[in-house]
Design a protein around this motif. Structure first.
Motif, PDB file in Angstrom:
ATOM      1  N   ALA A  71       0.843  -1.227   0.051  1.00  0.00           N
ATOM      2  CA  ALA A  71       0.202   0.188   0.125  1.00  0.00           C
ATOM      3  C   ALA A  71       0.927   1.215   0.235  1.00  0.00           C
ATOM      4  N   ALA A  72       1.862   1.349   0.584  1.00  0.00           N
ATOM      5  CA  ALA A  72       2.885   2.255   1.047  1.00  0.00           C
ATOM      6  C   ALA A  72       3.459   2.583  -0.596  1.00  0.00           C
ATOM      7  N   ASP A  73       3.986   1.406  -1.141  1.00  0.00           N
ATOM      8  CA  ASP A  73       4.541   1.539  -2.656  1.00  0.00           C
ATOM      9  C   ASP A  73       3.610   2.079  -3.593  1.00  0.00           C
ATOM     10  N   ALA A  74       2.244   1.522  -3.527  1.00  0.00           N
ATOM     11  CA  ALA A  74       1.318   2.231  -4.400  1.00  0.00           C
ATOM     12  C   ALA A  74       0.839   3.629  -4.179  1.00  0.00           C
ATOM     13  N   GLY A  75       0.858   4.147  -3.042  1.00  0.00           N
ATOM     14  CA  GLY A  75       0.632   5.378  -2.500  1.00  0.00           C
ATOM     15  C   GLY A  75       1.804   6.233  -2.973  1.00  0.00           C
ATOM     16  N   ALA A  76       3.074   5.616  -2.970  1.00  0.00           N
ATOM     17  CA  ALA A  76       4.123   6.724  -3.285  1.00  0.00           C
ATOM     18  C   ALA A  76       4.013   6.736  -4.970  1.00  0.00           C
ATOM     19  N   GLN A  77       3.651   5.815  -5.521  1.00  0.00           N
ATOM     20  CA  GLN A  77       3.715   5.728  -7.103  1.00  0.00           C
ATOM     21  C   GLN A  77       2.341   6.741  -7.324  1.00  0.00           C
ATOM     22  N   ALA A  78       1.393   6.863  -6.922  1.00  0.00           N
ATOM     23  CA  ALA A  78       0.275   7.612  -7.271  1.00  0.00           C
ATOM     24  C   ALA A  78       0.700   9.223  -6.983  1.00  0.00           C
TER      25      ALA A  78
END
Length: 148
Positions: A71-78
């Motif tokens: 979730a943190a990785d996806a949030g950073a990408q977003a």
């Protein structure tokens, strides 16, 4: 509808929605599947498992930590994609004339404005040595378009 977990060579993970497996393969062969962050067309499917909600049991700690990291990785990408889109919307694209335009602004030949464009690593280094602040920043193709 088939939702696939996909990954590019740079390690960016994202979801792709396709009518079926054959639809994914067809789009991939035609170069239509790209990473939304770096526009890499070398996309591979990741292993994914269906999520079955069979009750209100607590997740094991390791699975919970892995979910939090994903979730943190996806949030950073977003967040990166939002930043890239703002940059695209608020700068003028001067293309390959970037180094020349940056110098012209620095020397007062033209009014200062927010620009973006392409420069070779050599040109970017020369600009920095001349005291002209530049920030190399690869912008994904997806920053220019609305994701579907």
């Amino acid at each position: 509808m088939k939702v696939l977990d996909l990954q590019c060579r740079q390690g960016h993970v994202f979801e792709g929605w396709f009518a079926c497996e054959e639809d994914f393969r067809s789009q991939q062969q035609r170069g239509l599947v790209q990473c939304p962050l770096c526009a890499d067309e070398h996309i591979e499917k990741r292993l994914s498992a269906p999520r079955l909600n069979l009750g209100a049991r607590a997740e094991p700690a390791a699975a919970s930590a892995a979910s939090a990291n994903a979730a943190a990785d996806a949030g950073a990408q977003a967040a990166w994609l939002v930043l890239a889109r703002k940059l695209m919307a608020n700068t003028e694209d001067v293309g390959p004339r970037f180094a020349q335009e940056a110098r012209r602004m620095h020397h007062g030949e033209v009014p200062e404005r927010a620009i973006r464009g392409q420069a070779t690593p050599h040109d970017a280094l020369q600009l920095l040595e001349e005291g002209i602040a530049v920030l190399p920043m690869p912008l994904p193709v997806a920053a220019k378009e609305t994701l579907q």
